[in-house]
Design a protein around this motif. Structure first.
Motif, PDB file in Angstrom:
ATOM      1  N   LEU A  26     -40.113  20.907 -47.405  1.00  0.00           N
ATOM      2  CA  LEU A  26     -41.365  20.508 -46.943  1.00  0.00           C
ATOM      3  C   LEU A  26     -41.278  19.291 -45.873  1.00  0.00           C
ATOM      4  O   LEU A  26     -41.877  19.163 -44.762  1.00  0.00           O
ATOM      5  CB  LEU A  26     -42.524  20.386 -47.786  1.00  0.00           C
ATOM      6  CG  LEU A  26     -43.079  21.692 -48.619  1.00  0.00           C
ATOM      7  CD1 LEU A  26     -44.019  21.156 -49.766  1.00  0.00           C
ATOM      8  CD2 LEU A  26     -43.599  22.736 -47.547  1.00  0.00           C
ATOM      9  N   ALA A  27     -40.346  18.409 -46.524  1.00  0.00           N
ATOM     10  CA  ALA A  27     -40.138  17.082 -45.511  1.00  0.00           C
ATOM     11  C   ALA A  27     -39.565  17.510 -44.508  1.00  0.00           C
ATOM     12  O   ALA A  27     -39.949  16.784 -43.303  1.00  0.00           O
ATOM     13  CB  ALA A  27     -39.242  16.057 -46.535  1.00  0.00           C
ATOM     14  N   GLY A  28     -38.472  18.204 -44.433  1.00  0.00           N
ATOM     15  CA  GLY A  28     -37.977  18.745 -43.401  1.00  0.00           C
ATOM     16  C   GLY A  28     -39.052  19.476 -42.240  1.00  0.00           C
ATOM     17  O   GLY A  28     -38.983  18.996 -40.997  1.00  0.00           O
ATOM     18  N   LEU A  29     -39.770  20.241 -42.594  1.00  0.00           N
ATOM     19  CA  LEU A  29     -40.914  20.984 -42.090  1.00  0.00           C
ATOM     20  C   LEU A  29     -41.562  19.837 -41.428  1.00  0.00           C
ATOM     21  O   LEU A  29     -42.001  19.919 -40.110  1.00  0.00           O
ATOM     22  CB  LEU A  29     -41.449  21.958 -42.901  1.00  0.00           C
ATOM     23  CG  LEU A  29     -42.581  22.687 -42.088  1.00  0.00           C
ATOM     24  CD1 LEU A  29     -41.909  23.743 -41.025  1.00  0.00           C
ATOM     25  CD2 LEU A  29     -43.452  23.515 -43.221  1.00  0.00           C
ATOM     26  N   THR A  78     -35.171  27.386 -30.041  1.00  0.00           N
ATOM     27  CA  THR A  78     -35.066  27.598 -31.339  1.00  0.00           C
ATOM     28  C   THR A  78     -33.548  27.431 -32.030  1.00  0.00           C
ATOM     29  O   THR A  78     -33.113  26.531 -32.707  1.00  0.00           O
ATOM     30  CB  THR A  78     -35.646  28.749 -31.998  1.00  0.00           C
ATOM     31  OG1 THR A  78     -37.187  28.943 -31.668  1.00  0.00           O
ATOM     32  CG2 THR A  78     -35.365  28.773 -33.575  1.00  0.00           C
ATOM     33  N   ALA A  79     -32.594  28.202 -31.191  1.00  0.00           N
ATOM     34  CA  ALA A  79     -31.396  28.203 -31.666  1.00  0.00           C
ATOM     35  C   ALA A  79     -30.616  26.757 -31.301  1.00  0.00           C
ATOM     36  O   ALA A  79     -29.835  26.121 -32.027  1.00  0.00           O
ATOM     37  CB  ALA A  79     -30.629  29.233 -30.742  1.00  0.00           C
ATOM     38  N   SER A  80     -31.042  26.197 -30.233  1.00  0.00           N
ATOM     39  CA  SER A  80     -30.282  24.999 -29.712  1.00  0.00           C
ATOM     40  C   SER A  80     -30.771  23.817 -30.771  1.00  0.00           C
ATOM     41  O   SER A  80     -30.291  23.042 -31.164  1.00  0.00           O
ATOM     42  CB  SER A  80     -31.074  24.505 -28.443  1.00  0.00           C
ATOM     43  OG  SER A  80     -30.589  25.409 -27.384  1.00  0.00           O
ATOM     44  N   ALA A 108     -38.757  26.818 -34.994  1.00  0.00           N
ATOM     45  CA  ALA A 108     -38.951  28.156 -34.942  1.00  0.00           C
ATOM     46  C   ALA A 108     -40.409  28.542 -34.821  1.00  0.00           C
ATOM     47  O   ALA A 108     -40.936  29.112 -33.942  1.00  0.00           O
ATOM     48  CB  ALA A 108     -38.340  29.105 -35.959  1.00  0.00           C
ATOM     49  N   LEU A 109     -41.269  28.070 -35.858  1.00  0.00           N
ATOM     50  CA  LEU A 109     -42.593  28.192 -35.774  1.00  0.00           C
ATOM     51  C   LEU A 109     -43.213  27.581 -34.466  1.00  0.00           C
ATOM     52  O   LEU A 109     -44.044  28.155 -33.772  1.00  0.00           O
ATOM     53  CB  LEU A 109     -43.165  27.340 -36.908  1.00  0.00           C
ATOM     54  CG  LEU A 109     -43.096  27.973 -38.144  1.00  0.00           C
ATOM     55  CD1 LEU A 109     -43.471  27.279 -39.228  1.00  0.00           C
ATOM     56  CD2 LEU A 109     -43.672  29.528 -38.229  1.00  0.00           C
TER      57      LEU A 109
END
Length: 214
Positions: free
Chosen positions: A6-9, A44-46, A169-170
């Motif tokens: 969640l912190a990373g998000l 997203t991949a980058s 990604a989201l």
């Protein structure tokens, strides 16, 4: 584990949800309904690759090469100026000229269902990569800052990285496909002149900010 995810998000979204060259390009491609999946996947991949570099400690090594970020800054600024000038050029042309030139047909024949065939995928991919990797803030924010914060989570740093990757990604898929849904409303020369004018102003503004912060 969940706390780190969640912190990373949260941090990932806070860094990526801002008006920038990459987001403006994704928005434009979504509105044009053109290579939307390809652009979202590349962005997203980058981001995921940059996050991995930061969390793995590569960001610390890059700090020892300040000239690298400076070189990216100037090349990126030049690219943004060129892209911005082209966008403004599209905006100030007669109302039907831009779409007619890009589609090879009169504006009245434009249909959003066929927009995906307008431009070859190669230049779209090249532009997307350039706007992503020639942005010095990508390295400062994603590699250095996010990587540093991730490493404060100790063993949970890769869960933090997972959350940040999910944020990318989201965001990119929501932006690209959300804009795609609006494409039909903008299938007019006047609307596209406004979009291109806004993009041109933003790109030139970003280029100016890069130069000013050198």
């Amino acid at each position: 584990m969940l706390t780190s995810v969640l912190a990373g998000l949260g941090l990932g979204l806070s860094l990526i949800v801002a008006i920038g060259a990459q987001n403006m390009f994704v928005l434009r491609q979504g509105l044009r309904r053109e290579h939307v999946l390809t652009v979202a996947l590349i962005c997203t991949a980058s981001d995921v690759l940059l996050i991995i570099l930061g969390v793995s400690g590569v960001g610390l090594a890059l700090r020892a090469l300040p000239g690298l970020v400076e070189a990216v800054r100037w090349v990126g600024a030049a690219f943004l100026v060129g892209y911005g000038v082209l966008a403004l050029r599209r905006a100030i042309r007669p109302s039907g000229a831009t779409l007619q030139a890009s589609l090879g047909r009169p504006p009245s024949a434009v249909g959003t269902a066929s927009l995906a065939t307008r431009t070859a995928v190669a230049p779209v991919v090249a532009t997307c990569l350039a706007l992503t990797w020639l942005n010095p803030h990508v390295y400062l924010d994603t590699v250095f800052l996010l990587g540093s914060v991730a490493n404060t989570h100790g063993e949970g740093r890769w869960w933090f990285a997972l959350g940040a990757g999910l944020a990318s990604a989201l965001w990119f898929f929501a932006l690209a496909y959300g804009a795609r849904l609006l494409g039909r409303r903008l299938a007019t020369p006047r609307a596209w002149r406004i979009v291109d004018a806004a993009i041109g102003v933003v790109m030139l503004g970003l280029a100016a900010s890069l130069i000013a912060s050198a």
